[in-house]
Design a protein around this motif. Sequence first.
Motif, PDB file in Angstrom:
ATOM      1  N   TYR A  57       0.832  -1.215   0.000  1.00  7.84           N
ATOM      2  CA  TYR A  57       0.000   0.000   0.000  1.00  7.84           C
ATOM      3  C   TYR A  57       0.862   1.259   0.000  1.00  7.84           C
ATOM      4  N   GLY A  63      -7.526  -5.605  -4.233  1.00  8.37           N
ATOM      5  CA  GLY A  63      -8.130  -5.765  -2.921  1.00  8.37           C
ATOM      6  C   GLY A  63      -8.107  -7.198  -2.420  1.00  8.37           C
ATOM      7  N   GLN A  85      -1.926  -5.363  -9.995  1.00  7.29           N
ATOM      8  CA  GLN A  85      -3.383  -5.409 -10.023  1.00  7.29           C
ATOM      9  C   GLN A  85      -3.893  -6.507 -10.957  1.00  7.29           C
ATOM     10  N   HIS A 127      -4.540  -2.149  -2.635  1.00  9.37           N
ATOM     11  CA  HIS A 127      -5.783  -1.535  -2.183  1.00  9.37           C
ATOM     12  C   HIS A 127      -5.892  -0.118  -2.744  1.00  9.37           C
ATOM     13  N   ASP A 128      -7.084   0.429  -2.632  1.00 11.94           N
ATOM     14  CA  ASP A 128      -7.342   1.767  -3.144  1.00 11.94           C
ATOM     15  C   ASP A 128      -6.459   2.783  -2.419  1.00 11.94           C
ATOM     16  N   ARG A 129      -5.573   3.442  -3.150  1.00  9.12           N
ATOM     17  CA  ARG A 129      -4.634   4.371  -2.524  1.00  9.12           C
ATOM     18  C   ARG A 129      -5.208   5.766  -2.332  1.00  9.12           C
ATOM     19  N   PHE A 174      -9.810   3.553   3.995  1.00  8.69           N
ATOM     20  CA  PHE A 174     -10.860   2.673   4.510  1.00  8.69           C
ATOM     21  C   PHE A 174     -10.830   1.294   3.851  1.00  8.69           C
ATOM     22  N   HIS A 175     -10.462   1.219   2.589  1.00  5.70           N
ATOM     23  CA  HIS A 175     -10.426  -0.064   1.895  1.00  5.70           C
ATOM     24  C   HIS A 175      -9.452  -1.025   2.583  1.00  5.70           C
ATOM     25  N   ILE A 176      -8.236  -0.601   2.759  1.00  8.58           N
ATOM     26  CA  ILE A 176      -7.235  -1.465   3.397  1.00  8.58           C
ATOM     27  C   ILE A 176      -7.503  -1.615   4.890  1.00  8.58           C
ATOM     28  N   SER A 216     -10.509  -8.435  -0.508  1.00  9.36           N
ATOM     29  CA  SER A 216     -11.861  -8.722  -0.030  1.00  9.36           C
ATOM     30  C   SER A 216     -12.254 -10.166  -0.257  1.00  9.36           C
ATOM     31  N   ASN A 257     -10.338  -4.283   5.461  1.00 12.51           N
ATOM     32  CA  ASN A 257      -9.872  -5.639   5.146  1.00 12.51           C
ATOM     33  C   ASN A 257      -8.878  -6.159   6.180  1.00 12.51           C
TER      34      ASN A 257
END
Length: 230
Positions: free
Chosen positions: A74, A212, A130, A151-153, A157-159, A214, A162
């Motif tokens: 990340y 991700g 990715q 994860h969304d940089r 919240f995304h990382i 997820s 998870n």
Amino acid sequence: MWCFCYNSGREYARHIGQAVQAGYATFPDDRKWISSLGIQDRDYVRDERRGGGAGFASEYPAVRTIIFITVLVYLLQIFVTRPPNNEEIRQLYPQFNESTQLEDLPVQEQIRNSVLRAFPKVSVVQQWLQMDTQKVLQGQVWRLLTSAFCHDRSGIFHILINMLLLFWFGREMETIYGTRSFAWFYVTAAVLSAAVFMLVQLATGERIPAIGASGAVMAVMMIYTCLLYT
């Protein structure tokens, strides 16, 4: 009365197990005697042995390693970047592709400069890790696994979600199945979830990259839930 005797005996056995483990036995047959009782395999003795004051730093090596690698990737996503090239800009701004005449070059440069100010820099690490269906079909199969560590940089919240779910449920799963089995399960779940995503894209014709953990984290939660209610 029965509860009192049970709890007293449990506490007594726990202290005996601690004494033997710490080497405080005073005669040679203590360890054999304790082993014959079988209390070294009881939950309360194992819990004390695991506790030991070491904490998360020495426990759950699989969960700890996965979280460490994910956070490291990340950070690399954020800091290892480059400006977007013309092709990447054209994908979002078709009008940039229309200005191809020599006399329109100043207009093209003006568009490009404005886009560069608004367009986020491209993450080099994310581009290589990715999940990209077309590139996987071309032989870059590592993306089936490495996409789970991206994860969304643009936000945390995304990382964060998870890794919190992995921390909560993964520790229990690693305790039940062991470090090696849990690590293999997580890797397999990550690859399978990416493979399912690729099959869906092949069926729908979409080619949007995915990142991700997820899928893998959801698999951990599902197995934990099944064990909890069986």
